[in-house]
Design an enzyme around this catalytic site. Structure first.
Site, PDB file in Angstrom:
ATOM      1  N   GLY A  58      10.709  -5.446  -1.580  1.00  0.00           N
ATOM      2  CA  GLY A  58      10.474  -4.217  -0.846  1.00  0.00           C
ATOM      3  C   GLY A  58       9.050  -3.716  -1.015  1.00  0.00           C
ATOM      4  N   SER A  59       8.918  -2.395  -1.102  1.00  0.00           N
ATOM      5  CA  SER A  59       7.591  -1.781  -1.071  1.00  0.00           C
ATOM      6  C   SER A  59       6.750  -2.018  -2.318  1.00  0.00           C
ATOM      7  CB  SER A  59       7.731  -0.282  -0.826  1.00  0.00           C
ATOM      8  OG  SER A  59       8.233  -0.042   0.475  1.00  0.00           O
ATOM      9  N   THR A  60       7.334  -2.547  -3.414  1.00  0.00           N
ATOM     10  CA  THR A  60       6.494  -2.886  -4.558  1.00  0.00           C
ATOM     11  C   THR A  60       5.481  -3.960  -4.187  1.00  0.00           C
ATOM     12  OG1 THR A  60       8.103  -4.512  -5.385  1.00  0.00           O
ATOM     13  CG2 THR A  60       8.273  -2.260  -6.248  1.00  0.00           C
ATOM     14  N   PHE A  61       5.815  -4.772  -3.157  1.00  0.00           N
ATOM     15  CA  PHE A  61       4.903  -5.836  -2.732  1.00  0.00           C
ATOM     16  C   PHE A  61       3.661  -5.268  -2.041  1.00  0.00           C
ATOM     17  CE2 PHE A  61       3.510  -9.379   0.041  1.00  0.00           C
ATOM     18  CZ  PHE A  61       3.377 -10.372  -0.915  1.00  0.00           C
ATOM     19  N   LYS A  62       3.699  -4.005  -1.652  1.00  0.00           N
ATOM     20  CA  LYS A  62       2.537  -3.387  -1.004  1.00  0.00           C
ATOM     21  C   LYS A  62       1.321  -3.397  -1.929  1.00  0.00           C
ATOM     22  CE  LYS A  62       5.422  -0.509   1.991  1.00  0.00           C
ATOM     23  NZ  LYS A  62       6.032   0.822   2.203  1.00  0.00           N
TER      24      LYS A  62
END
Length: 482
Positions: free
Chosen positions: A213-217
């Site tokens: 999810g958004s941790t990959f941002k």
């Protein structure tokens, strides 16, 4: 000698010769394979004839050996705090092949490692005293993670960014390795554990990659700064909201319609977790550049040993632009383990350098002398520039102080983090995965953490990285810094 007797004698000699050849082949070529065969009970008898060496946490053994009753296997393995350390130790069983550290260091722990033998042992062919495995695990951090995860299904990893030492590796629900050690009762426990739909034998900390999810941002932001697409985390991006996925008529929206995501800077986009900004950023960079940065952090590495072999975290190939956009928010075919996302935060915390993560400090012989020191040999790799790392640390602090990660705040401690809520199932029909990755600094102490909650009893509307995963990370960081 008549013809018949001569032929019979020749045939008999051929048979004797064949037997001699076969005996020689078995003795010198197949002997090792037969000795190592898992069905050769002599191996088990020898292994469990004496107490095994121990796996050690903070100077105390978290394994032991106990005398068995009514068996030719004299000793069995014991685990005083089995469920707490199961993701680290694995199990050594009289019935099944050993796993985790028990499996990797089986020869050391049962005394057959050649490095343990003295000259006298070699001359007398005596089994050497077993060695010990000294881990890097911090018992306080391990327990904090285990207690905080509680009844959820998830995994957590903590790393010391400066040394690469893994301070905690926890997977829940856990299991008691002691139930698998005795050959007379292990079968029943094995069937029960494998039939459990929660899969307690799965090591979710190291060996269960899921969409991050958004941790990959953080990875996408690092790629944009390293590439020069944007000069700083405070430069406005070119990002419409909503953003139409390239080649489609499908609009990608943000979780909060009121979030200031239109043309938001990287700092603001991380603070509000703007999907539109990072999806377009991934497309602007192109999948090859995003993949190159992801691989620097450790994605697509199928040889990651800590020393347990971690499952590969994946950034995919061969995508179209719409699929590339989805990878920018940690979806499509992007997967990661908690270990991998902890490595991302650890590299950023350590000024852009990653010290190879490891959960064994050293191995010793029975007398305590070091046979191999893993701390001393930990490799350091430059992942991103010092400037990029500093900029992203600053943006991660904004996430915790003013954004989506406020549940990770610790009074008097500098904390930076990133939340993530990854879609699960077709059309997000199943409970999402909740993620949080972070770092914390207090004086000369530092820690990096990643937490993944795969499933909990929380209502679907309450599933979020800040709601479920950040409190676990907070507990782990507090334990590491105090």
């Amino acid at each position: 000698m008549n013809k018949t007797i001569r032929r019979a004698s020749l045939f008999t000699l051929l048979l004797v010769f064949a037997l001699l050849v076969r005996a020689t082949w078995v003795q010198f070529y197949e002997g090792r394979a037969l000795a190592d065969d898992q069905h050769n009970r002599r191996n088990a008898i020898q292994t469990y004839a004496e107490p095994l060496g121990n796996i050690v946490v903070a100077g105390r053994a978290v394994t032991g050996s106990a005398v068995t009753d009514g068996s030719d296997l004299r000793y069995r393995r014991t685990y005083p705090n089995g469920p707490l350390y199961a993701a680290v130790t694995g199990y050594a069983s009289q019935a099944y092949a050993p796993t985790q550290l028990e499996g990797i260091y089986a020869d050391l722990l049962n005394g057959t490692d050649t490095r343990l033998k003295t000259v006298l042992d070699t001359l007398t062919n005596k089994r050497a005293d077993p060695g010990n495995v000294v881990t890097t695990i911090d018992p306080d951090v391990q327990k904090a993670a285990y207690d905080a995860l509680g009844d959820t299904k998830g995994g957590a990893v903590a790393i010391d960014p400066g040394t690469g030492r893994i301070l905690a590796a926890v997977s829940t629900p856990s299991y008691d390795p002691s139930t698998l050690t005795d050959a007379t009762t292990a079968g029943t426990a094995w069937k029960r554990l494998n039939a459990d739909p929660d899969k307690p034998l799965t090591n979710r900390a190291l060996r269960q990659p899921l969409p991050p999810g958004s941790t990959f941002k953080l990875v996408v932001a690092a790629a944009a700064l390293e590439d020069g697409l944007y000069s700083s985390v405070d430069e406005p991006t070119v990002s419409p909201s909503p953003y139409t996925l390239p080649g489609t008529v499908t609009p990608l929206r943000n979780e909060s319609a009121s979030a200031p995501c239109t043309n938001a800077s990287i700092r603001v986009a991380l603070q509000y977790s703007c999907n539109t900004v990072f999806a377009k950023m991934a497309v602007d960079l192109g999948q090859d550049k995003v993949r190159a940065t992801a691989e620097k952090f450790g994605f697509n590495d199928s040889t990651r040993d800590v020393p347990v072999r971690a499952y590969t975290s994946v950034y995919p190939t061969g995508m179209d632009r719409a699929q590339t956009a989805l990878t920018g928010i940690g979806q499509f075919d992007v997967t990661a383990t908690p270990l991998q996302m902890a490595m991302v935060s650890a590299a950023l915390a350590h000024d852009g350098e990653l010290v190879a993560p490891h959960m064994v400090d050293r191995i010793t012989d029975g007398g305590g002398d070091t046979l191999e020191d893993y701390d001393a040999g930990a490799r350091t790799t430059r992942i991103v520039s010092s400037r990029t790392a500093a900029q992203l640390r600053s943006a991660m602090q904004t996430v915790v102080e003013e954004g989506t990660g406020t549940n990770a705040r610790i009074a008097g401690v500098t904390v930076g983090g990133k939340t993530g809520t990854a879609q699960h199932g077709e059309n997000n029909s199943k409970t999402p995965y909740a993620w949080f990755t972070s770092y914390a600094t207090a004086g000369d102490k530092q820690v990096a953490v990643a937490v993944m909650v795969e499933q909990s009893d929380a209502a679907r509307s309450e599933v979020s990285g800040n709601g479920l995963a950040a409190p676990v990370a907070r507990a782990m960081m507090k334990a590491a810094l105090t």
